[in-house]
Design an enzyme around this catalytic site. Sequence first.
Site, PDB file in Angstrom:
ATOM      1  N   CYS A  23       6.889  -7.727   2.611  1.00 47.91           N
ATOM      2  CA  CYS A  23       6.016  -8.897   2.444  1.00 47.91           C
ATOM      3  C   CYS A  23       6.552  -9.814   1.342  1.00 47.91           C
ATOM      4  CB  CYS A  23       4.592  -8.431   2.097  1.00 47.91           C
ATOM      5  SG  CYS A  23       3.499  -9.816   1.772  1.00 47.91           S
ATOM      6  N   LYS A  77       8.662  -0.031   5.891  1.00 53.57           N
ATOM      7  CA  LYS A  77       8.844  -1.243   6.723  1.00 53.57           C
ATOM      8  C   LYS A  77       9.480  -2.303   5.840  1.00 53.57           C
ATOM      9  CE  LYS A  77       6.440  -4.562   9.688  1.00 53.57           C
ATOM     10  NZ  LYS A  77       6.100  -5.783   8.983  1.00 53.57           N
ATOM     11  N   GLY A 116       3.717  -7.344  16.546  1.00 58.07           N
ATOM     12  CA  GLY A 116       2.744  -7.879  15.602  1.00 58.07           C
ATOM     13  C   GLY A 116       1.873  -8.934  16.262  1.00 58.07           C
TER      14      GLY A 116
END
Length: 319
Positions: A83, A122, A216
């Site tokens: 992120c 991830k 996603g």
Amino acid sequence: MMDWTDRHCRYFLRLMSKHIRLYTEMLSTQALIHGDTDKLLGHCSTEHPLALQLGGCNPKEMAICSQMAEDWGYQEVNINAGCPSSRVQQGRFGACLLNEPNLVAECINNMQQRCALPITVKTRIGLDEQDSFDFLHRFIERVSQAGCQLFILHARKAWLQGLSPKENREIPPLDYNRVYAIKQAFPKFTIVLNGGICSLSQVKNHCQKVDGVMLGRAAYHNPFLLSQVDQQLFGVATPEKSRLEIVENMISYLQNQCKQGIPLKAMTRHMMGLFQAQPGARTWRRFLSNDPNLTPRRLLNLAQTLTARAKQHVASCSL
Ligand SMILES: Cc1cc2nc3c(=O)[nH]c(=O)nc-3n(C[C@H](O)[C@H](O)[C@H](O)COP(=O)(O)O)c2cc1C
């Protein structure tokens, strides 16, 4: 996905496929340790298999939260190292962790001491100017030495400065070959590819080169896509549910949650894409987002009407 894959969304998605693995939104270790644990970690066992995604970089806190994940019945703990948001950067986790493989390894060591669940990561394929194959290879090599054997790779690098999180999901180009090359370099690890995939035929193609695919936005905006996954990808001969059956299955859940004080719209907002590309899709979306008299019963009535209309449409097309 933050603000998207909460427990209600996951409950809904699970109706489409029994075999996909679902992931929570990223939950920060600070929120989990100091916040309302029941609210953050509570879920229905029907959501399983379910991974808790953690945002954090303090090895002790990551270990505490991993133990929480195990106690609450999750099947996997996933570390968010992808992120790029500024808030996450300030906390020194998310995509910044690509620069800190030793710290990620230390987190994993600590987590494994307190929790028996698989710890996975991830991440992106690069960060700012650091986007070579060797950079990603070094990260995976070091992190795997700590015991991580499953990597989900969003096939784009992240730019920490100058791009919003949304732009960071669109502007850096996708490089699937980089992910395939990582799989070749680490054949024993489970490599899951993510980014820009929106059909099951694409999933099947990627699965010839990697071990799995993560969806996603496509899964959120077009959830019915998942209804063919068990048959087509897991080879399980379960009958595919219709959209109407999915809504029927949601009704008692919605009613129960409403009784516990959850606003109906907090749940139905995740169902907005169910009729995507079907006749009446707009009516469905408008009803879910604007109708002041929304009730589970009226939702079911509308789903029945749209299904009957779709059948008439198919019948008139075949005449
Ligand atoms: C609204 C939104 C929230 C997201 N939140 C997270 C998150 O909490 N953790 C994470 O690893 N990725 C998060 N992502 C990124 C997605 O998991 C995924 O990596 C990215 O969207 C690319 O895959 P896609 O093209 O299949 O959507 C988020 C994406 C969106 C659109």
